[in-house]
Each structure stands twice: as C-alpha cells, then as structure tokens.
Design a protein around this motif. Sequence first.
Motif, short mmCIF file in Angstrom:
data_model
loop_
_atom_site.label_atom_id
_atom_site.label_comp_id
_atom_site.label_asym_id
_atom_site.label_seq_id
_atom_site.Cartn_x
_atom_site.Cartn_y
_atom_site.Cartn_z
N LEU A 132 -35.26 -16.71 -56.59
CA LEU A 132 -35.10 -17.91 -55.78
C LEU A 132 -34.58 -17.57 -54.39
O LEU A 132 -35.05 -18.12 -53.38
CB LEU A 132 -34.15 -18.88 -56.48
CG LEU A 132 -33.84 -20.18 -55.74
CD1 LEU A 132 -35.12 -20.97 -55.46
CD2 LEU A 132 -32.85 -21.03 -56.54
N GLU B 244 -36.59 -18.38 -50.98
CA GLU B 244 -35.99 -19.19 -49.93
C GLU B 244 -36.00 -18.44 -48.60
O GLU B 244 -36.20 -19.03 -47.53
CB GLU B 244 -34.56 -19.58 -50.32
CG GLU B 244 -34.51 -20.64 -51.42
CD GLU B 244 -33.10 -20.97 -51.83
OE1 GLU B 244 -32.20 -20.12 -51.56
OE2 GLU B 244 -32.87 -22.04 -52.42
N GLU C 237 -39.75 -23.85 -54.79
CA GLU C 237 -39.38 -24.95 -55.69
C GLU C 237 -39.72 -24.62 -57.15
O GLU C 237 -39.01 -25.03 -58.07
CB GLU C 237 -40.07 -26.24 -55.24
CG GLU C 237 -39.61 -26.76 -53.89
CD GLU C 237 -38.10 -26.96 -53.83
OE1 GLU C 237 -37.51 -27.43 -54.85
OE2 GLU C 237 -37.51 -26.64 -52.78
N ARG D 224 -36.95 -22.61 -58.34
CA ARG D 224 -35.77 -23.45 -58.55
C ARG D 224 -35.87 -24.19 -59.89
O ARG D 224 -34.88 -24.31 -60.63
CB ARG D 224 -35.63 -24.44 -57.39
CG ARG D 224 -34.24 -25.07 -57.30
CD ARG D 224 -34.20 -26.13 -56.18
NE ARG D 224 -34.79 -25.64 -54.96
CZ ARG D 224 -34.17 -24.87 -54.07
NH1 ARG D 224 -32.91 -24.51 -54.31
NH2 ARG D 224 -34.76 -24.49 -52.97
N TYR E 196 -35.23 -21.79 -62.68
CA TYR E 196 -33.81 -21.48 -62.76
C TYR E 196 -33.04 -22.59 -63.49
O TYR E 196 -32.19 -22.31 -64.36
CB TYR E 196 -33.24 -21.29 -61.35
CG TYR E 196 -31.78 -20.95 -61.31
CD1 TYR E 196 -31.30 -19.78 -61.90
CD2 TYR E 196 -30.86 -21.79 -60.68
CE1 TYR E 196 -29.95 -19.46 -61.87
CE2 TYR E 196 -29.51 -21.48 -60.63
CZ TYR E 196 -29.06 -20.31 -61.24
OH TYR E 196 -27.72 -19.99 -61.20
#
Length: 488
Positions: A199, A203, A231, A234, A237
């Motif tokens: 992630l 990012e 995303e 995310r 995660y």
Amino acid sequence: MHSYSRKYDKGFRTFSSLSAALALAGCSLIPTYERPAAPVPAGYALADPQAAADAPAAADIAWQDYFTDPRLQRLIGMALGNNRDLRLALLNVEQARAQFQIRRADEYPTLSGVASATRQPNPATGRYGNAFQVGVGISAWEIDFFGRIAALKEQALEQYLATTEARGAAQISLVAAVATGWLNLLADEELLDLSRRTLATREESVRLTRLRLENGVSSELDNRQAASLAEAARATYAQQQRQRLLDENALVLLLGQSLPEDIRASLPSSRLDSAAPMQPLAAGLPSELLQRRPDIRQAEHVLRGANANIGAARAAFFPRIALTASVGSVSDELSGLFKGGSWAFSLAPQLALPLFDAGRNQANLESSRVGREIAVAQYEKSIQTAFREVSDALAGRATLSEQLQAQRAQAEADAKRLELSDLRYRNGIASYLDVLDAQRSLFATQQALVGTQLQRLQNQVALYKVLGGGWNPAMTYETLAAGTVAPR
C-alpha cells in the motif's frame, strides 16, 4: 419375617453355597468377537520407504518435542488446561466410569439393614402386642446364570474404554488445532506486513503519477490506474486486518482464555520462515493406525460393546433366577432382641420364565444384531477416513516443498520484472500499464507464497495429527484442570 428354628441353619448354608455356585457357573451368550478386516490397501501410494525406516512414529513423539517453539508450547499447555471441549470429554470419561461401576455392582447382592417395631391387637386375646425386628436382608438379587448382567457389564466397560479413547482423539485434535491457529496468526502478520508495504508503494506511485500529470509527462489515465491499484491494496489490507482478528478469536476459543499480551506483542516480528521446524515423521503402514489412532480404537470399543449387547439380548430368552433373603432377630420385647432363641431367617428364591412378550425379546435381539452391523460399518469407515487423511497429508508432504520452491523463484522473477517495467516507463519506452500489471503480479505471487508456506507447515501439523501424535495417556483430569502438563 417368618421365624424358623436353628436346625435350618445347615439348609441355609447349603442353599447359599448352591447360589454362589450358580453365580460362578453362569455362562456367557456373547458372540465370539472377531476384528473386521481393514478395508484399505496394505500401503500408502506416496509413502517414503527411507523416511519410514529412519524417522520415528508420530505417536512416539510428545507434542512438546514436535512443536519446539516455546510460545506455541505455552499456548498448547493453556488449551489443555482450559479448553471446554476437552474438559467435556474428560467428564464423559468420568461418567462412563461411574456407569461401569453401576453395572459391575449389579453382579453382587445388596445388603440392607432392617429395623422395625409394630404394635397391633391380638385377635385371640383381644390385647395389644409388640413385635420388634432387626437384621440384614438381600432384596431380589439376580443370580446371573445365563450371563445377562455380565454382558451388560461388558458393554458398559467397552463404553467406558470408548469414551477414554474419545478423550485421546479430542486432545489430538486440540493440540493440532492450536498449532494450526498459531500458524494462521503468523501468516496473518506476514500478509499484513506485505499489504502495508504494498500500500505504501502504491500510494507513492499515485503521488509520482500525479506529479508527472501536473508536469504534462503522463496522462490522466495513468493517474487513475495508479489510484485504482492503491485502493485495491487498501481494501486487501482491511480484509486481512479482519481475518487477523477472526483468527485470533478462533485461537482464543481453543485456549479457553485470552491470548497472553507478551505473545501477542511478539507476533508482528514473527515470520513463517522463522517458525520452529518440525521433525520428519514415518508414515508406517495402514495397519498400524489401528493401534495409533484413538478414534479407531474408540470405534472398535463401540463395536465390542455392541457385540456384548447381543449376549444380553440372548440371555433375555432364558429364566431369571432371583433370591430374596433376610436374617435377624425377632422378639415381642425390645430387651429380648439379642437373646438366645430370637434369631430367624427367611429365603424366597424366585424364577421368572418369559412365556409371552408379544415379540419384545426377539425384536430386542434383532435390534442388537443390527446395532453390531452398524458398529462394524462405523469401525470400517473410521479406518477408511484415517487412511484418506494420512494419504492426503503424505500427498502434501510430497508436493508442497516443490511448489514452494517454484513460487519463490516466481516471486523473484516478478520482482525483477517490476523493476525493469518501472525503469522502462520512466524512460518512456513502455506504458504505465506494464508497471501496473507487474505490481499486481508481484503482489499476488507474494501472497500466494505466504499461503503455500502456511499450507506446508499446516500439512506437517496435519500429518502429526492423523498419525496419532499429540496424545499422552498419562495425562489426568486433575493436571489438565490445573493447567499443567504431565510428563510423557
């Protein structure tokens, strides 16, 4: 109580001797037990002869010696002391033991103390008289001439032994479940760390593509694709965080208490690669499972108990001989109870022969015979299930290491591919789609690699379990309830 003279003492002793002889001479109508043939092949398809010759049997290895991680040993010890399913299995053993003792007591007469005092009118004289009595009596003691009570006792004994084996099977399953749950937590932590790093990388990719977009170097499409991939990481995660909590809850249920804080604090730094190794195991032969697996021994004890039930059903067709007797002192004055001449005894033998029962005894016998056939099928199914479980574990042992090696090589190749794709994109040679595809491929490969590592370790746990490892017959209810581990 009917009063008799002392001259009948000799007859009483003769009858008692005869009753004892009848009890000792009781015959058994239980069919001769024969163990059914094991309905499985003589060997495993993927058994390693060299491993079978060199490695020890799982049932000979204490779980403390197989699972060498001190944290896992501590968790297993906690589970053995606090798990409610195992506690229930232990209590079932105690209950079955009590039931066996009840059946065993049926073979012996029950002696009861008798004391009474009555006052009633005498029709001959019209006066009231007293009658005092003290003594001991035997009430309806069945002399087991045809082995009915002995057969019921044999069935209760086999039920007790079956519950004892069920306790062993429960402990094996619990030890393996705690080990599997611990490995799940290690894999969860590794996947969470992988997702966090992925992630963060994505990012950063979003930030770089936005800068390139603002400077007119890349397109809006590249920026949106990078954001979509970030995303997705995310969401993965968040999903893995949830799975981590679910796996901890499952382990807490097995432990019967919360996870110790020091063990929880050590998890983020743990990895599957650093998990304590488990020693090789010998598969042996399928026939050895009959003695190594408590669940198979449990099924055989159930079969023996069903066989004993047939003996009890057969004995119901024969007469039942019961004896009621009492001996004591009778007097019309309380002070004369223990004086000479006040002693008396009574005998009341009884024979009951079934004449008509509307087919009840025959139906009971047929039910017992069908029950034995059911027990045979269950016994054979337990052997087949054990054979399949061992075969599956051996198949995993034979292939998972090779699969893991290939996936490690694939992960290295995907990492190099991502590096080259990013370099080509930065130099304007390739599109950003190549970078995104390489990122997706690497993340999926790394996740699959962790999954295969977990599967290989869990397969070692499963092999230990299905070969009968993890059961310590010396373990007592008291030591388990105290949360301590008895030596093997």
